[in-house]
Design an enzyme around this catalytic site. Structure first.
Site, PDB file in Angstrom:
ATOM      1  CE  LYS A 192      43.972  39.044 159.932  1.00  0.00           C
ATOM      2  NZ  LYS A 192      42.950  39.604 159.071  1.00  0.00           N
ATOM      3  CE  LYS A 243      50.352  44.993 162.088  1.00  0.00           C
ATOM      4  NZ  LYS A 243      49.520  45.698 161.203  1.00  0.00           N
ATOM      5  CE  LYS A 297      50.106  43.915 154.402  1.00  0.00           C
ATOM      6  NZ  LYS A 297      48.672  43.869 154.184  1.00  0.00           N
TER       7      LYS A 297
HETATM    8  P1  TYM Z   1      42.926  44.052 159.149  1.00  0.00           P
HETATM    9  O1  TYM Z   1      42.069  43.060 158.471  1.00  0.00           O
HETATM   10  O2  TYM Z   1      44.409  43.883 159.075  1.00  0.00           O
HETATM   11  O3  TYM Z   1      42.561  44.122 160.686  1.00  0.00           O
HETATM   12  C1  TYM Z   1      41.220  44.248 161.154  1.00  0.00           C
HETATM   13  C2  TYM Z   1      41.191  45.117 162.397  1.00  0.00           C
HETATM   14  O4  TYM Z   1      42.022  44.561 163.425  1.00  0.00           O
HETATM   15  C3  TYM Z   1      42.913  45.552 163.915  1.00  0.00           C
HETATM   16  N1  TYM Z   1      44.180  44.904 164.316  1.00  0.00           N
HETATM   17  C4  TYM Z   1      44.761  45.055 165.517  1.00  0.00           C
HETATM   18  N2  TYM Z   1      44.401  45.755 166.613  1.00  0.00           N
HETATM   19  C5  TYM Z   1      45.206  45.677 167.703  1.00  0.00           C
HETATM   20  N3  TYM Z   1      46.350  44.933 167.727  1.00  0.00           N
HETATM   21  C6  TYM Z   1      46.753  44.224 166.662  1.00  0.00           C
HETATM   22  N4  TYM Z   1      47.867  43.486 166.712  1.00  0.00           N
HETATM   23  C7  TYM Z   1      45.942  44.272 165.482  1.00  0.00           C
HETATM   24  N5  TYM Z   1      46.038  43.678 164.251  1.00  0.00           N
HETATM   25  C8  TYM Z   1      44.951  44.088 163.561  1.00  0.00           C
HETATM   26  C9  TYM Z   1      43.117  46.488 162.744  1.00  0.00           C
HETATM   27  O5  TYM Z   1      43.571  47.758 163.172  1.00  0.00           O
HETATM   28  C10 TYM Z   1      41.749  46.535 162.127  1.00  0.00           C
HETATM   29  O6  TYM Z   1      40.934  47.492 162.758  1.00  0.00           O
HETATM   30  N6  TYM Z   1      42.868  48.005 156.079  1.00  0.00           N
HETATM   31  C11 TYM Z   1      42.118  47.290 157.072  1.00  0.00           C
HETATM   32  C12 TYM Z   1      40.782  46.774 156.573  1.00  0.00           C
HETATM   33  C13 TYM Z   1      39.863  47.811 155.998  1.00  0.00           C
HETATM   34  C14 TYM Z   1      39.130  48.775 156.733  1.00  0.00           C
HETATM   35  C15 TYM Z   1      38.337  49.463 155.764  1.00  0.00           C
HETATM   36  C16 TYM Z   1      39.077  49.136 158.073  1.00  0.00           C
HETATM   37  C17 TYM Z   1      39.510  47.932 154.694  1.00  0.00           C
HETATM   38  N7  TYM Z   1      38.591  48.923 154.546  1.00  0.00           N
HETATM   39  C18 TYM Z   1      37.504  50.494 156.143  1.00  0.00           C
HETATM   40  C19 TYM Z   1      38.224  50.166 158.443  1.00  0.00           C
HETATM   41  C20 TYM Z   1      37.447  50.854 157.483  1.00  0.00           C
HETATM   42  C21 TYM Z   1      42.910  46.057 157.486  1.00  0.00           C
HETATM   43  O7  TYM Z   1      43.722  45.556 156.756  1.00  0.00           O
HETATM   44  O8  TYM Z   1      42.530  45.530 158.691  1.00  0.00           O
END
Ligand code: TYM
Length: 334
Positions: free
Chosen positions: A199, A196, A111
């Protein structure tokens, strides 16, 4: 005891990767122990965000999680910024992490290089320590996430172990629960199957939105990039050699709870496979979309659920914060 915590960013337009990689497991496993799920609105501020859209997306994502099947009798659903203990604990973890290890985080590198590291927000750099605080505050044993969060989870474990070694046992060292490969751990973009599904993709065409109507889902799958060798045994699960087809098989496998290799054996041509994946995804999302429309009509009820959720989360996070503050030598306030 099993304690589950996970979070999702309110970035608007949740997609199939979020659902198959994470959210469906939150729903399936919510009653396995005590579970906490949060909409991580503070994490959304690490990149430029329009205030009105952040507000809207936070409610939208919370509503969607309920529509997907989170049940507040079984779990606690809340908004990260409503529990101030997360940011307080994050400071203690910033003072535990090193600059070197945060620099190695691939999400930061990806990023930050986009807009230039000099201009990147400091929050983007310290993002993983806030994420670690989200998890450690609840003494979580299990953290259900997609494969892209693996490195952040490793860091969280390192920070917990380092803190415990320095100051005494305060934190539970959590485990990431990532779906098996080929079963939703990493859903790829339909147009660029080596990236992957995300968004922030350049084009919507490769991303299945959870609100996409059936005809849009059909069209996106029909146009999905596959390979040129549509011969007799072209439908094979081989992510290295055939990323596009393997992604379709992984989606179909995840949507139907089966194995991608087994699913491959049932389809001969790409066109037929694409139609089958589209049907399975449309059927999987239909109830979620219907339920969303019902819940959306009563935003006050969702707000009340989030208020109550924060009320349940705060004492749990507060108890951990107090132990951590005490351990490092901060005086308890009188
Ligand atoms: P975020 O908001 O990007 O994504 C939420 C969840 O979706 C999963 N994910 C995917 N899984 C499979 N294939 C994909 N293409 C794909 N894109 C997204 C992510 O792995 C995630 O589980 N940093 C985290 C948010 C966060 C968090 C936390 C997660 C903040 N604090 C504490 C767990 C525990 C994030 O940006 O996820």
């Amino acid at each position: 005891m099993t304690r589950i915590l996970s979070g999702i960013q309110p970035t608007g337009g949740l997609h199939l990767g979020n659902y198959l990689g994470a959210v469906r497991y939150w729903v399936e496993d919510q009653a396995l122990g005590e579970s906490f799920y949060c909409v991580v609105d503070l994490h959304a501020l690490t990149v430029p965000r329009d205030p009105a859209s952040l507000r809207r997306d936070t409610t939208e994502v919370a509503t969607l999680l309920l529509a997907a099947g989170l049940d507040t009798d079984a779990c606690t659903l809340f908004v990260q910024s409503h529990v101030a203990e997360h940011t307080q604990l994050a400071w203690l973890l910033e003072c535990t992490a090193s600059i070197g290890e945060l620099r190695r985080m691939t999400q930061f590198k990806d990023k930050a290089t986009k807009g230039g590291e000099e201009a990147a927000r400091v929050g983007l750099f310290t993002y993983p320590t806030l994420m670690a605080a989200d998890i450690l505050a609840y003494q979580a044993t299990h953290v259900p996430v997609g494969d892209d969060q693996r490195q952040h989870l490793e860091l969280t474990r390192d920070l917990a172990e380092r803190f415990n070694a320095r100051y005494g046992e305060v934190f539970t060292v959590p485990e990431a629960t990532i779906p098996p490969a080929g079963r939703g751990a990493r859903i790829m973009d339909l147009q660029e199957p080596t990236r992957k599904m995300s968004k922030s993709a350049d084009s919507e065409q490769g991303v299945i939105g959870l609100f996409d109507p059936p005809e849009v889902i059909e069209r996106k799958f029909r146009r999905a990039v596959t390979d040129t060798d549509d011969g007799a045994d072209a439908v094979r699960f081989d992510p290295g050699l055939k990323p596009g087809v393997s992604n379709l098989l992984a989606i179909l496998a995840a949507a139907t709870g089966r194995d991608p290799t087994e699913v491959a054996g049932e389809h001969r041509r790409y066109g037929e496979l694409k139609a089958a994946v589209a049907d399975a995804v449309i059927e999987m999302l239909r109830p979620l979309q219907v339920r969303y429309r019902e819940l959306e009509a009563d935003p006050a009820a969702v707000e009340e659920i989030l208020r109550a959720g924060a009320g349940r989360a705060r004492p749990v996070a507060g108890a951990t914060l107090r132990s951590a503050m005490d351990a490092v030598g901060l005086l308890a306030p009188r």
